[in-house]
Design a protein around this motif. Sequence first.
Motif, short mmCIF file in Angstrom:
data_model
loop_
_atom_site.label_atom_id
_atom_site.label_comp_id
_atom_site.label_asym_id
_atom_site.label_seq_id
_atom_site.Cartn_x
_atom_site.Cartn_y
_atom_site.Cartn_z
N CYS A 16 0.84 -1.19 0.00
CA CYS A 16 0.00 0.00 0.00
C CYS A 16 0.88 1.25 0.00
O CYS A 16 1.78 1.38 0.84
CB CYS A 16 -0.91 0.00 1.23
SG CYS A 16 -1.94 1.49 1.37
N CYS A 19 -0.09 3.47 3.56
CA CYS A 19 0.33 3.10 4.91
C CYS A 19 1.52 2.16 4.92
O CYS A 19 2.09 1.90 5.97
CB CYS A 19 -0.83 2.48 5.68
SG CYS A 19 -1.29 0.82 5.13
N CYS A 41 -7.07 -1.25 0.59
CA CYS A 41 -6.17 -1.79 1.60
C CYS A 41 -6.98 -2.21 2.83
O CYS A 41 -7.84 -1.46 3.30
CB CYS A 41 -5.15 -0.71 1.97
SG CYS A 41 -4.03 -1.15 3.31
N THR A 43 -5.76 -2.53 5.75
CA THR A 43 -5.20 -1.86 6.93
C THR A 43 -5.72 -0.43 7.05
O THR A 43 -6.21 -0.03 8.11
CB THR A 43 -3.66 -1.87 6.88
OG1 THR A 43 -3.21 -3.22 6.83
CG2 THR A 43 -3.07 -1.17 8.09
N CYS A 44 -5.62 0.35 5.97
CA CYS A 44 -5.99 1.77 6.06
C CYS A 44 -7.23 2.13 5.25
O CYS A 44 -7.78 3.22 5.42
CB CYS A 44 -4.81 2.65 5.65
SG CYS A 44 -4.46 2.64 3.87
ZN LIG Z 1 -2.92 0.93 3.47
#
Ligand SMILES: [Zn+2]
Length: 77
Positions: A16, A19, A41, A43-44
Motif C-alpha cells: 500500500c 500506509c 487496503c 489496513t488503512c
Molecule cells: Zn494501506
Amino acid sequence: MSRIFALDATVADCRCGHCGAIAALATARVYTRCPGNVFRCTTCGEVLMRLTELPDRMVLDLGGGTALTFRSPPGPA
Ligand SMILES: [Zn+2]
C-alpha cells in the motif's frame, strides 16, 4: 485479473502506497458497485488499484498500490 496477468495476481503481495502495509492482493477489500472494481487496503482502507473494463479495453490503475510482488514457486529440494 486473470485476463491481464499470466500469473495469478491474487497470490501476489501488494504494498500500500498510503500506509506501507504489505498483504496478499486476495485479502484486499474489493468494491464492485463502482465504475470498475476498486481494491482497497485492509489496513488503512485507501485505494490500492482500480480495474475498469471498457468496451474496447481494460484499464488497471495502480495509483495507490506501489508494488505487486509475485513469489517464485519453491524449487526442488
Ligand atoms: Zn494501506
